[in-house]
Enzyme design. Sequence first.
Site, PDB file in Angstrom:
ATOM      1  N   GLU A 198      69.720 -42.240 -48.261  1.00 46.83           N
ATOM      2  CA  GLU A 198      68.297 -42.601 -48.268  1.00 46.83           C
ATOM      3  C   GLU A 198      67.597 -42.017 -49.507  1.00 46.83           C
ATOM      4  OE1 GLU A 198      66.762 -41.702 -44.324  1.00 46.83           O
ATOM      5  OE2 GLU A 198      67.443 -43.643 -43.610  1.00 46.83           O
ATOM      6  N   TYR A 257      64.448 -48.772 -38.828  1.00 47.46           N
ATOM      7  CA  TYR A 257      64.117 -48.191 -37.514  1.00 47.46           C
ATOM      8  C   TYR A 257      62.788 -48.799 -37.059  1.00 47.46           C
ATOM      9  CZ  TYR A 257      67.794 -44.817 -38.427  1.00 47.46           C
ATOM     10  OH  TYR A 257      69.021 -44.228 -38.684  1.00 47.46           O
ATOM     11  N   GLU A 295      72.239 -48.330 -41.575  1.00 48.63           N
ATOM     12  CA  GLU A 295      71.720 -47.625 -40.400  1.00 48.63           C
ATOM     13  C   GLU A 295      70.693 -48.542 -39.776  1.00 48.63           C
ATOM     14  OE1 GLU A 295      69.984 -43.683 -40.842  1.00 48.63           O
ATOM     15  OE2 GLU A 295      71.385 -43.240 -42.459  1.00 48.63           O
TER      16      GLU A 295
END
Length: 992
Positions: A198, A257, A295
Amino acid sequence: MRPSAVAVALLSASRGCSAIALRGRPNTLLNTGTTPRSLLQNVVTWDEHSLFINGERLMIFSGEFHPFRLPVPSLWTDVLEKVKALGLNAVSIYIDWALLEGKPGEFRAEGVFDYDAFLSAAKQVGLYVITRPGPYINAEASGGGFPGWLQRVKGHLRTSDSDYLAATDNYASNIGKIIAKHQITNGGPVILYQPENEYSGAVGVTFPNADYMQYVEDQARKAGIVVPFVSNDASPGGHNAPGTGKGAVDIYGHDGYPLGFDCANPNTWPAGALPTNWHVTHESQSPSTPYTIPEFQGGSFDPWGGWGFDQCYELINHEQERVFYKNNYAAGVTILSLYMIFGGTNWGNLGHPGGYTSYDYAAPIKEDRTLTREKYSELKLEAQFLKVSPGYLTATPGNSSVTGVYSPSTSVSITPLIGTNGSFFVVRHTDYQSTESTSYTLNLPTSAGNIAIPQLRGSLTLGRRDSKIHVTDYPLGDYSLLYSTAEIFTWKKFEDRTVLIVYGGPSEQHELAVKSSAKRWKADSGLTVAAKNGSIVVNWQTTTERRIFQVDDLQVYIVDRNSAYNYWVPDISASSSVIVNGGYLIRSASVSKATLSLRGDFNGTSTIELIGVPKGVSSLTLNGAVLPHVKNAQGNWESTVRYAKPALPIPELAKLDWKYVDSLPEIKAGYDDSRWVTADHKTSNNTVQPLRTPTSLFASDYGFHTGALLYRGHFTASGSEKSLYISTQGGSAFGSSVWLNDTFLGSWTGTDASSAHNATYTLPNLAAGKPYVLTVLIDNMGLDENWVVGPDEMKHPRGILDYELTGSSDSAITWKITGNLGGEDYADKTRGPLNEGGLFVERQGYHLPDPPLRDFAPSGGPTSGLDKPGVAFYAAQLDLALPSETWDIPLSFVFENNTAKAGGAYRAWLYVNGFQFGRYVSNVGPQTVFPVPEGILNYKGSNWIGLAVWALESGGARVPGFTLQAANPVITGRDKVQVVDAPRWQVRRGAY
Ligand SMILES: *[C@@H]1O[C@H](CO)[C@@H](O)[C@H](O)[C@H]1NC(C)=O
Ligand SMILES: *[C@@H]1O[C@H](CO)[C@@H](O)[C@H](O)[C@H]1NC(C)=O
């Protein structure tokens, strides 16, 4: 990952920037052909659609698993088999540098940290591995995976400052060599390598720093890494995408997310959170690589004072999987990894201060490795479907926000993925948050023209927070579906027939059409069948009863979704599988001579039905024992697995023979601290916290990076001291207590919101000319992460930031400090550099098995407690005799949460055979149940458990209740669990 509020603001800013950068990008990138840039190997290749392994196009569907959060190597296979049984084909792993290089220059990766063994286990189970060794990982790990000694590096972390880069070299080269050895090019499971993590935003430093990324990549190449590099931008910012020059990766990926982490409101799906532009963004950012999400939200973290993972699970549950995962498929993702698939445990202080001991993460596989969450089953339905749908990989995603084209209803939005080997139509509520049931019909393009569906009767329904994938012209070996509204679980072409399994939600109307000109078919009652335009149309309302439609040798099994959850599809070989209906978990199937061997787990008496048993096979074994079978009307095998709950003699902890030792001898008169480290550094390399004391009292300046910290401040009184001001910092939910000689001055009991605390304590009258000593105990909750590059938040020190003794000068106090015995020369090489803190009992090793009971006193145990502030340590031998050869029995230690009975705020550290497996904070919470895996506990022998109890308030505290509890035992086919071999207590020379 865990973006802070600052980070999120920064990300939005960086998104803006990259949009500008994108407009200036050369055109050549926007229409690259299918040839990747020069490769160092030819096993893992790709085009704009997907990865190829050995020339075979495939989807990489992976889940994140941290071996370091399950310190029982013999259980790694258990988790890996549970991942594989879902239909996933890979795991993604972080590697935590802080656990492997506790002392600069000394790399250790053995025993519970043995990545060589982990990668071999993945290979044996048959999963690919995506490796993510950092050096920075975030991961809700202490320091984000950075060893504490990086606090002493002056340069900016995660930049090309030379002292930082030099600090990473030893780790990078050692871990790189281990990974390199296990690359697919050497016969291992490793297919991709992610440098950094990230790397997506910075404040106050050059960003992105191409030299830095290139350095990290060069380190890996130097260690022998030849597989492609993949990135995980925190959001679709285009950082380091192919074509961006120095530091670019081979395959660009971004994380997501979308539902966030608000476990306080588990029923609220925030507005506007469903990403509908990801495919378009991908086409502009990295059109020549497969669309990759390294992710994607598989759960949620939960901080101190949070709501607990059961509540997080309500937020990130099977409905989130349906709507959000299917939205990813609608965007054409072909490399996807869920964070987490199994979370595990922040044992041994490995977590950051924003989390507690459990790292369950509300993941599909629970922390105690059980599979009772519906999201495990829902994920299996999706993964098995994609596994048998290669046409998905090359289908072209269309606009995801269109309504009114594929359905007259505007209440549903349908994203098309049009392909040459089947097309896919992903339906969701236009208002994706909707909890309503919506009725709709379809108008789908097929090889037989546009068809209004259902043709025979009724309409379709989309239930609350649901999404479905409808298919057209979908190949099934020798057959083809013109369309199906029911979702496909799997299909298999067996020697004598082809079996397709489709499912629908409760009571839903569905319709499918098989391309066929056959005039005869067989249909169970409840199915309406008609031949229409070269296909046979089957229409039904879903019930809990299975119904079969057969034409020629195609059998369609029609089930409801909850029944579909019971099916498993273990591979027998690369080209053959068997379908198993029933069982809590089917791990694997193999055929040897005339025997089919299944390995699996059962949580109740179950029937299993085997569909597609290969010809020539005549007998069945389950977990190595013969299992009789009969043939049913469909020609499938049927067996019954009997479950008789075994006796589980779980000892009552209150009845153990508890021993006690005072773990705060430091406040006693005459305590000798001559062997402690003198805190005499007049300067600090710490760049984020100015020194406000005459000498540094930052623990990491003296090599103490983990667990409890103790300070002793000696001074000679002037007699005019009135109060002590002291500023302590330990991270979220930390606590601190201060004594003058043996007089308790006060405590900060902690809140989740406070990482530091300033207190002023009134002093008793001091006698002029007499020596006094201050003792300060501080709970280090772990080091902060370093998500945003630049502020170097990881360097936030732990310990005493400032103090003032009124009526005295600061320099009148001479300080001594201790944390774990030896600091970076940590005593316990087996349990690693972070497992022990600085409590007296930890320094002595009394938390280890077989402590010297001569130093202990008889005791009523933790429930008897302390009547004044201090630290008590209780130890007891715990003998277990559990039938663990064939049963998986999850055990947890449970603290009774009862403030009135406790009598005051307290903290407890739980040690199981020397492994710290729980940090309990009575006044902050939320965790009260601490699972401890078999292997840490010896289920067939004796164990040592220890509880250090720190009472922070003037009346002391007692543990209201402390019990050992077993969850429902499961008959298991997993490999035998080996108890982790770790040292017992022995005299620690030089311990103080
Ligand atoms: C402080 O940093 C410098 C330069 O990075 C290094 O040489 C020195 O050893 C550091 N001091 C300590 C106490 O770690
Ligand atoms: C067995 O497992 C299934 C699915 O994982 C679950 O739904 C069921 O409640 C479990 N049964 C028992 C007795 O725990």
